[in-house]
Design an enzyme around this catalytic site. Structure first.
Site, PDB file in Angstrom:
ATOM      1  CG  HIS A 119       5.647   1.048   9.792  1.00  0.00           C
ATOM      2  ND1 HIS A 119       4.456   0.316   9.852  1.00  0.00           N
ATOM      3  CD2 HIS A 119       5.575   2.115   9.812  1.00  0.00           C
ATOM      4  CE1 HIS A 119       3.588   1.134   9.585  1.00  0.00           C
ATOM      5  NE2 HIS A 119       4.408   2.369   9.803  1.00  0.00           N
ATOM      6  CG  ASP A 168       3.821  -3.050   9.951  1.00  0.00           C
ATOM      7  OD1 ASP A 168       4.667  -2.859  11.140  1.00  0.00           O
ATOM      8  OD2 ASP A 168       3.075  -2.134   9.326  1.00  0.00           O
ATOM      9  CB  SER A 286       1.903   4.272  11.298  1.00  0.00           C
ATOM     10  OG  SER A 286       2.091   4.038   9.831  1.00  0.00           O
TER      11      SER A 286
END
Length: 336
Positions: A119, A168, A286
């Site tokens: 992502h 992911d 992230s």
């Protein structure tokens, strides 16, 4: 659910701040000129400290100070990202830029490849939008250890689901291989199927369930409405890996709203870690690593920071991480 990348509004409202931040990131020479870290190493003009990489800095998952320091045995103490704690040296941590702005973290796994969250890559077919900085620690100063690299290609998992964050994971190939030195080294990878969060008696001895691992990032250190993470020095946090049954229960029952109803299923390649109040990965973290130390003292990349509760750092609500051992075969095949 906290999506651990800087929100889109950051790009539209912070033009002057971005420009200033980029200048600080690259540092200044004494002449006053903006310094940009060397990009894409020139193999025809290697310095001595880089040449020595071919025989000295060849082991994954071992930090430079580990060879002689008591930290090799003692682990971390009272470290956290949300709330702030400066990190030690983590030579495999990378700083990912999209269009010259901070996007995510990532982990160097060999001389050519970096792993991050899928992502984090909004433009998988446009590698020219992305760059990485290796050997980074304090983004507001220039230490001389940083190296910048363009990205040659991107391998985002073909089954990545932007709704439930399944699969992911993404791989970034550096334009030119990096030369290892004491500031830039790779993390190790676990074997395919390694039982990171297992609770059965057969797997418990090797699993990390209930044990401390480390997460890293330059993301937010407090819950607020600021669009721009203020932290400049890399942060670290010890988190405990939760058993899969507890992770599933937390995400599917009364707390499902905090995770936007995204459940960590019994057979999913995700796991939970953390859940202590005021300590968590948060916006901007992230793609960064969750690292666990094996019996040989080496740091293995077991997780990628994916998402978590909103707001960050709630008691009993852990962060969610992509489980690397579910993708080791995918990683190996895509690096060929």
């Amino acid at each position: 659910m906290t999506l651990l990348v800087p929100p889109p509004i950051f790009t539209s409202i912070a033009g002057p701040k971005i420009a200033a931040g980029v200048l600080m990131l690259f540092g200044f020479l004494m002449t006053g000129n903006v310094y940009q870290p060397p990009e894409d190493m020139n193999y025809q003009n290697l310095t001595d400290d880089l040449t020595v990489a071919f025989n000295k800095f060849t082991r994954c998952g071992v930090k430079n100070e580990d060879f002689s320091s008591a930290k090799f045995r003692s682990g971390l103490k009272n470290a956290r990202i949300l709330g702030g704690k400066n990190a030690e040296n983590w030579p495999w941590m990378i700083y990912l830029l999209q269009n010259d702005e901070h996007r995510c973290g990532g982990t160097l796994i060999n001389s050519k490849w970096i792993v991050t969250a899928a992502h984090c890559i909004a433009f998988p077919n446009e590698p020219e939008r992305y760059k990485v900085i290796l050997g980074e620690h304090n983004i507001s100063t220039f230490s001389g250890n940083q190296r910048m690299s363009s990205i040659a290609s991107i391998r985002r998992h073909q089954k990545f689901n932007a709704v439930n964050y399944d699969h992911d994971i993404a791989l970034l190939k550096l334009k030119n291989p990096v030369i290892f030195n004491k500031h830039i080294l790779p993390a190790c990878l676990p074997d395919q199927g390694f039982p990171t969060d297992a609770t059965n008696t057969i797997s418990m001895e090797s699993a990390f369930t209930g044990k401390k691992c480390v997460v890293l990032g330059w993301g937010k250190t407090e819950n607020n409405n600021d669009q721009e993470p203020k932290i400049k020095v890399l942060q670290e946090l010890e988190v405990s890996v939760l058993p899969r049954v507890l992770c599933t229960s937390i995400t599917e029952e009364k707390n499902s709203g905090e995770y936007n109803n995204i459940i960590v299923k019994a057979n999913s390649t995700k796991f939970c870690a953390g859940g202590y109040p005021g300590e968590d990965t948060c916006d901007g973290d992230s793609g960064g690593p969750l690292l666990c130390r094996d019996n040989n003292g080496k740091f293995n990349l077991h997780g990628i920071t994916s998402y978590g509760p909103t707001p960050c750092g709630q008691s009993g609500l852990p962060g969610i991480y992509t489980q690397i051992s579910g993708y080791r075969d995918w990683i190996d095949s895509n690096m060929k």
